[in-house]
Write a protein that holds these residues in place. Structure first.
Motif, PDB file in Angstrom:
ATOM      1  N   MET A  48      -7.061   2.376   0.830  1.00 50.06           N
ATOM      2  CA  MET A  48      -8.048   1.515   0.178  1.00 50.06           C
ATOM      3  C   MET A  48      -9.213   2.332  -0.358  1.00 50.06           C
ATOM      4  SD  MET A  48      -8.384  -1.844   2.529  1.00 50.06           S
ATOM      5  CE  MET A  48      -7.107  -2.042   3.735  1.00 50.06           C
ATOM      6  N   GLY A  49      -9.705   3.266   0.454  1.00 46.86           N
ATOM      7  CA  GLY A  49     -10.828   4.099   0.042  1.00 46.86           C
ATOM      8  C   GLY A  49     -10.517   4.948  -1.174  1.00 46.86           C
ATOM      9  N   PHE A  53      -4.070   1.089  -4.266  1.00 45.81           N
ATOM     10  CA  PHE A  53      -3.599  -0.194  -3.757  1.00 45.81           C
ATOM     11  C   PHE A  53      -2.111  -0.404  -4.008  1.00 45.81           C
ATOM     12  CE2 PHE A  53      -8.143  -0.643  -4.461  1.00 45.81           C
ATOM     13  CZ  PHE A  53      -8.531  -1.038  -3.185  1.00 45.81           C
ATOM     14  N   VAL A  54      -1.558   0.311  -4.989  1.00 47.65           N
ATOM     15  CA  VAL A  54      -0.114   0.208  -5.234  1.00 47.65           C
ATOM     16  C   VAL A  54       0.648   0.762  -4.037  1.00 47.65           C
ATOM     17  CG1 VAL A  54       1.791   0.995  -6.692  1.00 47.65           C
ATOM     18  CG2 VAL A  54      -0.355   0.263  -7.745  1.00 47.65           C
ATOM     19  N   TRP A  55       0.267   1.953  -3.580  1.00 47.86           N
ATOM     20  CA  TRP A  55       0.925   2.566  -2.419  1.00 47.86           C
ATOM     21  C   TRP A  55       0.779   1.652  -1.202  1.00 47.86           C
ATOM     22  CZ3 TRP A  55       3.164   7.628  -2.193  1.00 47.86           C
ATOM     23  CH2 TRP A  55       3.608   7.992  -0.927  1.00 47.86           C
ATOM     24  N   LEU A  56      -0.415   1.113  -1.007  1.00 53.58           N
ATOM     25  CA  LEU A  56      -0.672   0.228   0.126  1.00 53.58           C
ATOM     26  C   LEU A  56       0.220  -1.002   0.064  1.00 53.58           C
ATOM     27  CD1 LEU A  56      -2.371  -0.619   2.600  1.00 53.58           C
ATOM     28  CD2 LEU A  56      -4.028  -1.578   0.999  1.00 53.58           C
ATOM     29  N   SER A  57       0.299  -1.634  -1.096  1.00 53.66           N
ATOM     30  CA  SER A  57       1.103  -2.857  -1.206  1.00 53.66           C
ATOM     31  C   SER A  57       2.592  -2.572  -1.054  1.00 53.66           C
ATOM     32  CB  SER A  57       0.813  -3.578  -2.521  1.00 53.66           C
ATOM     33  OG  SER A  57       1.124  -2.760  -3.619  1.00 53.66           O
ATOM     34  N   VAL A  58       3.073  -1.467  -1.631  1.00 50.88           N
ATOM     35  CA  VAL A  58       4.481  -1.115  -1.470  1.00 50.88           C
ATOM     36  C   VAL A  58       4.783  -0.834   0.004  1.00 50.88           C
ATOM     37  CG1 VAL A  58       6.215   0.657  -1.986  1.00 50.88           C
ATOM     38  CG2 VAL A  58       4.815  -0.291  -3.827  1.00 50.88           C
ATOM     39  N   ASN A  59       3.887  -0.131   0.668  1.00 48.53           N
ATOM     40  CA  ASN A  59       4.056   0.173   2.085  1.00 48.53           C
ATOM     41  C   ASN A  59       4.177  -1.109   2.905  1.00 48.53           C
ATOM     42  OD1 ASN A  59       4.185   1.908   4.359  1.00 48.53           O
ATOM     43  ND2 ASN A  59       2.011   1.647   4.725  1.00 48.53           N
ATOM     44  N   ILE A  60       3.321  -2.070   2.643  1.00 42.76           N
ATOM     45  CA  ILE A  60       3.338  -3.308   3.417  1.00 42.76           C
ATOM     46  C   ILE A  60       4.564  -4.153   3.080  1.00 42.76           C
ATOM     47  CG2 ILE A  60       2.116  -5.489   3.790  1.00 42.76           C
ATOM     48  CD1 ILE A  60      -0.442  -3.920   3.911  1.00 42.76           C
ATOM     49  N   VAL A  61       4.967  -4.184   1.812  1.00 45.49           N
ATOM     50  CA  VAL A  61       6.156  -4.951   1.433  1.00 45.49           C
ATOM     51  C   VAL A  61       7.401  -4.358   2.097  1.00 45.49           C
ATOM     52  CG1 VAL A  61       7.681  -5.522  -0.501  1.00 45.49           C
ATOM     53  CG2 VAL A  61       5.229  -5.905  -0.703  1.00 45.49           C
ATOM     54  N   VAL A  62       7.541  -3.040   2.060  1.00 49.44           N
ATOM     55  CA  VAL A  62       8.698  -2.396   2.710  1.00 49.44           C
ATOM     56  C   VAL A  62       8.681  -2.683   4.210  1.00 49.44           C
ATOM     57  CG1 VAL A  62       9.734  -0.159   3.286  1.00 49.44           C
ATOM     58  CG2 VAL A  62       8.978  -0.621   0.949  1.00 49.44           C
ATOM     59  N   ALA A  63       7.514  -2.584   4.829  1.00 45.56           N
ATOM     60  CA  ALA A  63       7.409  -2.868   6.267  1.00 45.56           C
ATOM     61  C   ALA A  63       7.743  -4.329   6.558  1.00 45.56           C
ATOM     62  CB  ALA A  63       6.009  -2.529   6.767  1.00 45.56           C
ATOM     63  N   THR A 104       0.538  13.431   1.205  1.00 47.45           N
ATOM     64  CA  THR A 104       0.870  13.708  -0.200  1.00 47.45           C
ATOM     65  C   THR A 104      -0.134  13.217  -1.221  1.00 47.45           C
ATOM     66  OG1 THR A 104       2.163  11.666  -0.414  1.00 47.45           O
ATOM     67  CG2 THR A 104       3.341  13.642   0.300  1.00 47.45           C
ATOM     68  N   LYS A 105      -0.865  12.163  -0.948  1.00 47.69           N
ATOM     69  CA  LYS A 105      -1.652  11.517  -1.985  1.00 47.69           C
ATOM     70  C   LYS A 105      -3.168  11.585  -1.837  1.00 47.69           C
ATOM     71  CE  LYS A 105       1.903   9.999  -4.272  1.00 47.69           C
ATOM     72  NZ  LYS A 105       2.230  10.550  -5.573  1.00 47.69           N
ATOM     73  N   THR A 106      -3.667  12.012  -0.711  1.00 48.29           N
ATOM     74  CA  THR A 106      -5.124  12.081  -0.559  1.00 48.29           C
ATOM     75  C   THR A 106      -5.666  13.249  -1.396  1.00 48.29           C
ATOM     76  OG1 THR A 106      -4.907  13.446   1.416  1.00 48.29           O
ATOM     77  CG2 THR A 106      -5.126  11.070   1.758  1.00 48.29           C
ATOM     78  N   PRO A 107      -6.920  13.186  -1.789  1.00 49.86           N
ATOM     79  CA  PRO A 107      -7.486  14.263  -2.621  1.00 49.86           C
ATOM     80  C   PRO A 107      -7.297  15.648  -2.019  1.00 49.86           C
ATOM     81  CG  PRO A 107      -8.977  12.395  -2.582  1.00 49.86           C
ATOM     82  CD  PRO A 107      -7.871  12.084  -1.612  1.00 49.86           C
ATOM     83  N   LYS A 108      -7.457  15.782  -0.708  1.00 52.31           N
ATOM     84  CA  LYS A 108      -7.286  17.095  -0.082  1.00 52.31           C
ATOM     85  C   LYS A 108      -5.835  17.550  -0.156  1.00 52.31           C
ATOM     86  CE  LYS A 108      -8.392  19.765   3.987  1.00 52.31           C
ATOM     87  NZ  LYS A 108      -9.054  19.811   5.265  1.00 52.31           N
TER      88      LYS A 108
END
Length: 112
Positions: A48-49, A53-63, A104-108
């Motif tokens: 979220m930070g 939100f696409v990754w978050l929503s896909v993660n929750i849908v798969v779960a 894989t996806k965080t700025p760091k």
């Protein structure tokens, strides 16, 4: 992990041995899920930070799909423990997605 200290009291709260025995495994699964949920919440909060939100929503849908699939199988085989097992699988799928995002996806992670 304070639930561990109260486990003996929780499992002795019923006078019926069958109820106490039926509650043992679900209580242990629930306790284990609290630790995993903390990591999941950090990962999802990071999603979220970062505004992903696409990754978050896909993660929750798969779960959720994994949860619904296991909910069709595990309770019939394991009863109440199967329901909690399905919740555990839901949490673990979210954990895998959260850790994959953090790696894989965080700025760091993208700078490495």
């Amino acid at each position: 992990f304070t639930q561990v200290f109260f486990l003996k009291h929780i499992l002795s709260s019923s006078p019926l041995a069958e109820v106490r025995e039926a509650a043992r495994t679900p209580a242990l699964i629930s306790i284990a899920m609290h630790a995993l949920s903390a990591v999941v919440n950090i990962g999802e909060g990071t999603m979220m930070g970062c505004g992903n939100f696409v990754w978050l929503s896909v993660n929750i849908v798969v779960a959720a799909l994994g949860y619904m699939a296991t909910l069709q199988i595990l309770p019939q085989r394991f009863g109440l423990s199967g329901v909690w097992g399905s919740v555990a699988i839901f949490t673990m799928i979210r954990l895998i997605g959260s850790l994959a995002f953090l790696v894989t996806k965080t700025p760091k992670a993208e700078k490495s």
